[in-house]
Design a protein around this motif. Sequence first.
Motif, PDB file in Angstrom:
ATOM      1  N   GLU A  30     -26.607  10.488 -29.253  1.00  0.00           N
ATOM      2  CA  GLU A  30     -27.184  10.141 -30.645  1.00  0.00           C
ATOM      3  C   GLU A  30     -25.955  10.253 -31.723  1.00  0.00           C
ATOM      4  OE1 GLU A  30     -30.874  11.267 -33.085  1.00  0.00           O
ATOM      5  OE2 GLU A  30     -30.151  12.718 -31.854  1.00  0.00           O
ATOM      6  N   PHE A  31     -25.585   9.285 -32.363  1.00  0.00           N
ATOM      7  CA  PHE A  31     -24.745   9.281 -33.637  1.00  0.00           C
ATOM      8  C   PHE A  31     -25.581   9.600 -34.762  1.00  0.00           C
ATOM      9  CE2 PHE A  31     -20.847   7.817 -31.618  1.00  0.00           C
ATOM     10  CZ  PHE A  31     -21.225   7.044 -30.690  1.00  0.00           C
ATOM     11  N   CYS A  32     -25.385  10.806 -35.400  1.00  0.00           N
ATOM     12  CA  CYS A  32     -26.088  11.268 -36.485  1.00  0.00           C
ATOM     13  C   CYS A  32     -25.797  10.677 -37.804  1.00  0.00           C
ATOM     14  CB  CYS A  32     -26.368  12.805 -36.524  1.00  0.00           C
ATOM     15  SG  CYS A  32     -26.967  13.330 -34.835  1.00  0.00           S
ATOM     16  N   GLY A  46     -21.733   3.658 -48.581  1.00  0.00           N
ATOM     17  CA  GLY A  46     -21.103   2.642 -48.300  1.00  0.00           C
ATOM     18  C   GLY A  46     -19.525   3.089 -47.755  1.00  0.00           C
ATOM     19  N   VAL A  47     -19.501   4.483 -47.173  1.00  0.00           N
ATOM     20  CA  VAL A  47     -18.452   4.988 -46.546  1.00  0.00           C
ATOM     21  C   VAL A  47     -18.420   4.191 -44.985  1.00  0.00           C
ATOM     22  CG1 VAL A  47     -17.204   7.018 -45.682  1.00  0.00           C
ATOM     23  CG2 VAL A  47     -18.158   6.724 -48.031  1.00  0.00           C
ATOM     24  N   GLU A  48     -17.480   3.691 -44.276  1.00  0.00           N
ATOM     25  CA  GLU A  48     -17.348   3.146 -43.327  1.00  0.00           C
ATOM     26  C   GLU A  48     -16.891   4.153 -42.216  1.00  0.00           C
ATOM     27  OE1 GLU A  48     -15.987  -1.232 -44.328  1.00  0.00           O
ATOM     28  OE2 GLU A  48     -14.803  -0.307 -42.932  1.00  0.00           O
ATOM     29  N   LEU A  49     -17.693   4.358 -41.327  1.00  0.00           N
ATOM     30  CA  LEU A  49     -17.598   5.263 -40.051  1.00  0.00           C
ATOM     31  C   LEU A  49     -17.249   4.647 -38.990  1.00  0.00           C
ATOM     32  CD1 LEU A  49     -20.668   7.835 -40.727  1.00  0.00           C
ATOM     33  CD2 LEU A  49     -18.399   7.721 -41.786  1.00  0.00           C
ATOM     34  N   TYR A  50     -16.262   5.042 -38.184  1.00  0.00           N
ATOM     35  CA  TYR A  50     -15.799   4.491 -36.789  1.00  0.00           C
ATOM     36  C   TYR A  50     -15.670   5.515 -35.874  1.00  0.00           C
ATOM     37  CZ  TYR A  50     -12.990   2.131 -33.491  1.00  0.00           C
ATOM     38  OH  TYR A  50     -12.490   1.473 -32.205  1.00  0.00           O
ATOM     39  N   ASN A  51     -16.037   5.230 -34.611  1.00  0.00           N
ATOM     40  CA  ASN A  51     -15.616   6.130 -33.459  1.00  0.00           C
ATOM     41  C   ASN A  51     -15.567   5.428 -32.190  1.00  0.00           C
ATOM     42  OD1 ASN A  51     -15.446   8.544 -32.036  1.00  0.00           O
ATOM     43  ND2 ASN A  51     -17.047   9.626 -33.407  1.00  0.00           N
ATOM     44  N   SER A  65     -28.230   4.478 -41.852  1.00  0.00           N
ATOM     45  CA  SER A  65     -27.131   3.670 -41.823  1.00  0.00           C
ATOM     46  C   SER A  65     -27.196   2.235 -41.967  1.00  0.00           C
ATOM     47  CB  SER A  65     -26.512   3.686 -40.239  1.00  0.00           C
ATOM     48  OG  SER A  65     -27.664   3.421 -39.360  1.00  0.00           O
ATOM     49  N   THR A  66     -26.234   1.698 -42.145  1.00  0.00           N
ATOM     50  CA  THR A  66     -25.943  -0.011 -42.220  1.00  0.00           C
ATOM     51  C   THR A  66     -24.728  -0.703 -41.633  1.00  0.00           C
ATOM     52  OG1 THR A  66     -24.728   0.088 -44.227  1.00  0.00           O
ATOM     53  CG2 THR A  66     -27.404  -0.092 -44.430  1.00  0.00           C
ATOM     54  N   ASP A  67     -24.901  -1.742 -41.210  1.00  0.00           N
ATOM     55  CA  ASP A  67     -23.814  -2.675 -40.563  1.00  0.00           C
ATOM     56  C   ASP A  67     -23.656  -1.809 -39.681  1.00  0.00           C
ATOM     57  OD1 ASP A  67     -22.292  -3.618 -43.521  1.00  0.00           O
ATOM     58  OD2 ASP A  67     -23.787  -4.421 -42.616  1.00  0.00           O
ATOM     59  N   VAL A  68     -24.443  -1.405 -38.491  1.00  0.00           N
ATOM     60  CA  VAL A  68     -24.205  -0.645 -37.297  1.00  0.00           C
ATOM     61  C   VAL A  68     -23.774  -1.725 -36.437  1.00  0.00           C
ATOM     62  CG1 VAL A  68     -25.640   0.886 -35.580  1.00  0.00           C
ATOM     63  CG2 VAL A  68     -26.106   0.796 -38.200  1.00  0.00           C
ATOM     64  N   HIS A  69     -22.842  -1.346 -35.768  1.00  0.00           N
ATOM     65  CA  HIS A  69     -22.245  -2.082 -34.250  1.00  0.00           C
ATOM     66  C   HIS A  69     -21.905  -1.286 -33.310  1.00  0.00           C
ATOM     67  CE1 HIS A  69     -21.507  -5.504 -37.175  1.00  0.00           C
ATOM     68  NE2 HIS A  69     -20.882  -4.739 -37.916  1.00  0.00           N
ATOM     69  N   VAL A  70     -22.648  -1.244 -32.133  1.00  0.00           N
ATOM     70  CA  VAL A  70     -22.294  -0.516 -30.978  1.00  0.00           C
ATOM     71  C   VAL A  70     -22.137  -1.522 -29.732  1.00  0.00           C
ATOM     72  CG1 VAL A  70     -23.495   0.989 -29.502  1.00  0.00           C
ATOM     73  CG2 VAL A  70     -24.027   1.053 -31.610  1.00  0.00           C
ATOM     74  N   ARG A  78     -16.162   2.711 -22.058  1.00  0.00           N
ATOM     75  CA  ARG A  78     -16.076   3.354 -23.450  1.00  0.00           C
ATOM     76  C   ARG A  78     -17.277   2.685 -24.081  1.00  0.00           C
ATOM     77  NH1 ARG A  78     -12.097   0.146 -27.421  1.00  0.00           N
ATOM     78  NH2 ARG A  78     -12.863  -2.099 -26.913  1.00  0.00           N
ATOM     79  N   ILE A  79     -17.219   3.586 -25.345  1.00  0.00           N
ATOM     80  CA  ILE A  79     -18.213   3.192 -26.331  1.00  0.00           C
ATOM     81  C   ILE A  79     -17.529   2.926 -27.755  1.00  0.00           C
ATOM     82  CG2 ILE A  79     -19.157   5.502 -26.913  1.00  0.00           C
ATOM     83  CD1 ILE A  79     -21.752   4.326 -27.464  1.00  0.00           C
ATOM     84  N   VAL A  80     -17.852   1.934 -28.363  1.00  0.00           N
ATOM     85  CA  VAL A  80     -17.223   1.950 -29.886  1.00  0.00           C
ATOM     86  C   VAL A  80     -18.422   1.762 -30.682  1.00  0.00           C
ATOM     87  CG1 VAL A  80     -15.831   0.425 -31.330  1.00  0.00           C
ATOM     88  CG2 VAL A  80     -15.239   0.806 -28.793  1.00  0.00           C
ATOM     89  N   PHE A  81     -18.401   2.567 -31.619  1.00  0.00           N
ATOM     90  CA  PHE A  81     -19.285   2.730 -32.560  1.00  0.00           C
ATOM     91  C   PHE A  81     -18.906   2.483 -34.109  1.00  0.00           C
ATOM     92  CE2 PHE A  81     -23.291   4.210 -34.925  1.00  0.00           C
ATOM     93  CZ  PHE A  81     -22.826   5.213 -35.859  1.00  0.00           C
ATOM     94  N   SER A  82     -19.556   1.909 -34.990  1.00  0.00           N
ATOM     95  CA  SER A  82     -19.167   1.939 -36.514  1.00  0.00           C
ATOM     96  C   SER A  82     -20.655   1.524 -37.375  1.00  0.00           C
ATOM     97  CB  SER A  82     -18.293   0.683 -36.708  1.00  0.00           C
ATOM     98  OG  SER A  82     -18.626  -0.558 -36.347  1.00  0.00           O
TER      99      SER A  82
END
Length: 570
Positions: free
Chosen positions: A2-4, A29-34, A8-13, A19-23
Amino acid sequence: MEFCVEDSTDVHVLIEDHRIVFSCKNPDGVELYNEIEFYAKVNSKDSQDKRSGRSITCFVRKWKENVAWPRLTKEDIKPVWLSVDFDNWRDWEGDEEVELAQVEHYAELLKKVSTKKPPPAMDDLDRCTRNEDCPTSLSVRRQAFQRARIPAPWEIAAMAFRCQRDSYAREFTTTVVSCRPAELQTEGSNGKKEVLSGFQVVLEDTLLFPEGGGQPDDHGTINDISVLRVTRRGAQADHFTQTPLTPGTEVQVRVDWERRFDHMQQHSGQHLITAVADHLYGLKTTSWELGRLRSVIELDGPLVTAEQVAAIEQDVNEKIRDRLPVNVRELSLDDPEVEQVRGRGLPEDHAGPIRVVTIKGVDSNMCCGTHVNNLSDLQVIKILGTEKGKKNKTNLIFLAGNRVLKWMERSHGTEKALTALLKCGAEDHVEAVKKLQNSTKLLQKNNLNLLRDLAVHIAHSLRNSPDWGGVVTLHRKEGDSEFMNIIANEIGSEETLLFLTVGDERGAGLFLLVGPAEAVETLGPRVAEVLEGKGAGKKGRFQGKATNMSRRAEVQALLQDFVSTQSAEE
């Protein structure tokens, strides 16, 4: 997992095998990436993600389901932003207070997360202390479900796209909701992965089924623009195109009917086989795959006999001839009938009705796929046989509908070709091939004996040649590793460098370098490099494969220089 991230908006998984790429973007409006590299392989085709108001939950199925992981990540380094519960799957019944306390703990963390600063780089995250005030930290936890299991994608049955409401519809009109730049990873004609640039288009509704539940996605067009991939993202379907579409415009969607109907036949065929195998022999289906040419059902049993296969095939085809109707219904979660439906459970955050596919008098099953509305549309089912599967599992291979006709056409074509080649009727093909195999084995044996005699003769000729000594080379178009080793064994010299090659004079081939152990150890890798190949060796012998035999002269020069240098030093 679970990505807490709340609201969230503009979710890309992107879930891949390793691997898993999440943003996403948070409310400010802050962009998060993992990006997380998994400890071991996962089944990316049998995994999915679901967005809710508070988080993005990913259901990731391990490739080896019954093998415990010591950690989530490949590297044995635990980032401070990662909170992981690696206990085995728990049965939370009776532990509501524990679960509630854990949920409240994560809610508190979310409240304390600061989002006013720019998102940190991954290195910054690694340097953060284990502090709830660490900026935009992402907490990933392993999600526990009642009955200690995650449902397969085909059990998440709440989708209700047009393709599911009417699997026979071939085109319809809808409206573009959004269009954003995206990339699609595909496999090129050469087998290498390629990345295509394009756009992810979301429609108000879709006629194109998104990949899921063992069923591949549909192909089709939007306003005659080809759709290369359809994937599900929450309650929406993403359509990958290489041409943008303007939000708000009305568009015409058409499905590739031949592919759609094929998938309907295979998927409904799987439901029918699964129900019959369970009814007749208690063989449960644990997974299935709709392949390009054939489909596979994994049965929970170490062995399925030929007699059982024949009985299952006979029963399913009788039901097809009975023209049993197939209908799709939506049930509410509290409907008592849900308890009678075959399935392996639903996730905690499931919302909306449950989609149930029923074959009259045979089976009711939670499913999100496209299906025929009558078993007569399956035409026929052919079970090709079984193969040994994973531990205590058996894979049953089958064809349904038009695939059976195509398989018969291919088989008949092969039969006609063999009849022409073997000069006999189809009933004699097996015996004719056996005779040819025996003749070939005898010829190969005689050829090998002649080749060995030739190798011995060549070895004696080289040994008795006035040019013997220093560096001796030999190339033959015909031969193999055994041929070269026989020559080397017959010569038996440890002072001379013997360089033997077989194969195409300017293409690929094999090589063998024999001589003093220290010299061969030094020169062997260099010879492989010159010939653009690879090899290995020990005790005065180095052999390998080459891709460029036209450079043999360069190898000979290399060996001559080495011998000359050694002689000068002595």
